[in-house]
Write an enzyme that holds these catalytic residues in place. Structure first.
Site, PDB file in Angstrom:
ATOM      1  N   GLU A  23       0.825  -1.211   0.000  1.00 58.07           N
ATOM      2  CA  GLU A  23       0.000   0.000   0.000  1.00 58.07           C
ATOM      3  C   GLU A  23       0.859   1.260   0.000  1.00 58.07           C
ATOM      4  OE1 GLU A  23      -2.619   0.320   3.360  1.00 58.07           O
ATOM      5  OE2 GLU A  23      -3.424   2.260   2.717  1.00 58.07           O
ATOM      6  N   HIS A  77      -5.129   6.493   0.737  1.00 58.82           N
ATOM      7  CA  HIS A  77      -4.931   5.105   1.162  1.00 58.82           C
ATOM      8  C   HIS A  77      -5.492   4.138   0.132  1.00 58.82           C
ATOM      9  CE1 HIS A  77      -3.581   5.563   5.426  1.00 58.82           C
ATOM     10  NE2 HIS A  77      -4.002   6.800   5.169  1.00 58.82           N
ATOM     11  N   GLU A 142      -9.899   5.809   0.098  1.00 57.37           N
ATOM     12  CA  GLU A 142      -9.405   4.434  -0.053  1.00 57.37           C
ATOM     13  C   GLU A 142      -9.795   4.010  -1.464  1.00 57.37           C
ATOM     14  OE1 GLU A 142      -8.000   2.406   2.375  1.00 57.37           O
ATOM     15  OE2 GLU A 142      -8.688   3.147   4.329  1.00 57.37           O
TER      16      GLU A 142
END
Ligand SMILES: [Zn+2]
Length: 253
Positions: A23, A77, A142
């Site tokens: 990530e 994210h 996200e």
């Protein structure tokens, strides 16, 4: 508008990992693209929590955003844990100007989802550190799930990271346009007087320091007032800075 871009995780904290994809690398790649795209827009002043693969604590990130006096903190994210698609977050508790942050989230979320090829999981709220500890409007996105095969495949392609970054930049630009629109509608007032000659005195004084204004006769609860309304064509930020420096009163309606 001052924008602080936070690339989630980094250094010793890889964030979510799946099939060797980390990530922290994806958030950095997206954030760096966002930063360079924003550089070309004179209305945007940008800063970031990290531009390389390094550990930055959550409190350091918030401190950087505070020092920068960001008007929006955008934390980037990639999701994990079973699922697929895009979601955005603001703080799930009551806080000052929550309505404003919610409106920003709606504009940002819709613009991003219209410009990326990920399923819409909706606008959400959570008690994340970055959202809770920062004093400015803060939104966390996200984009895709690293442990979802199709999402991961998309995230592993450079051109998709560029598309994701561009969608975030378009969303930021939409927020800037909205902010400008509301500023245009707002009136900047420097004094409201019962007697007209007091308003005229203020107007003459303001004009001597380069601030043009007009006097408007208004009734508030049947009381008559003379308001000194600052010339709408002047840059409000400049006028406010000047009035503050001169210790002159002002309010915005
Ligand atoms: Zn994360």
């Amino acid at each position: 508008m001052r924008i602080f871009i936070d690339a989630g995780h980094g250094g010793g904290d890889p964030g979510a990992v799946s099939n060797l994809v980390k990530e922290k690398d994806l958030t950095l790649a997206i954030s760096n693209r966002i930063i360079s795209m924003c550089m070309g827009n004179p209305n945007l002043i940008v800063s970031r929590s990290r531009g390389v693969d390094q550990s930055v604590s959550l409190s350091e990130r918030v401190q950087k955003a505070e020092r920068f006096k960001a008007e929006l903190l955008l934390s980037i994210h990639i999701n994990a844990g079973g699922g697929s698609g895009f979601e955005s977050y603001i703080l799930n508790k009551m806080f000052k100007n929550k309505q404003h942050t919610e409106a920003m989230q709606t504009r940002l979320h819709r613009t991003i989802i219209d410009n990326i090829d990920f399923k819409d999981r909706g606008q959400k709220q959570a008690n994340f550190y970055m959202l809770r500890q920062s004093s400015m409007p803060a939104i966390l996105t996200e984009t895709g799930f690293i442990d979802h095969e199709q999402d991961r495949k998309k995230l592993m392609q450079d051109h998709n990271l560029t598309i994701i970054a561009r969608a975030h930049v378009k969303a930021i630009e939409a927020l800037v346009r909205e902010q400008e629109d509301t500023r245009e509608k707002e009136q900047l007032i420097s004094g409201s007087f019962r007697l007209k000659h007091h308003a005229v005195n203020r107007q003459v004084y303001l004009s001597s320091v380069g601030i043009n204004s007009e006097i408007r006769h208004q009734f508030i609860d049947q009381d008559s007032y003379y308001r000194v309304v600052i010339d709408q064509t002047l840059d409000k930020t400049w006028v406010i800075r000047k009035l503050k420096a001169l210790n002159q009163p002002y309010f915005i309606i």
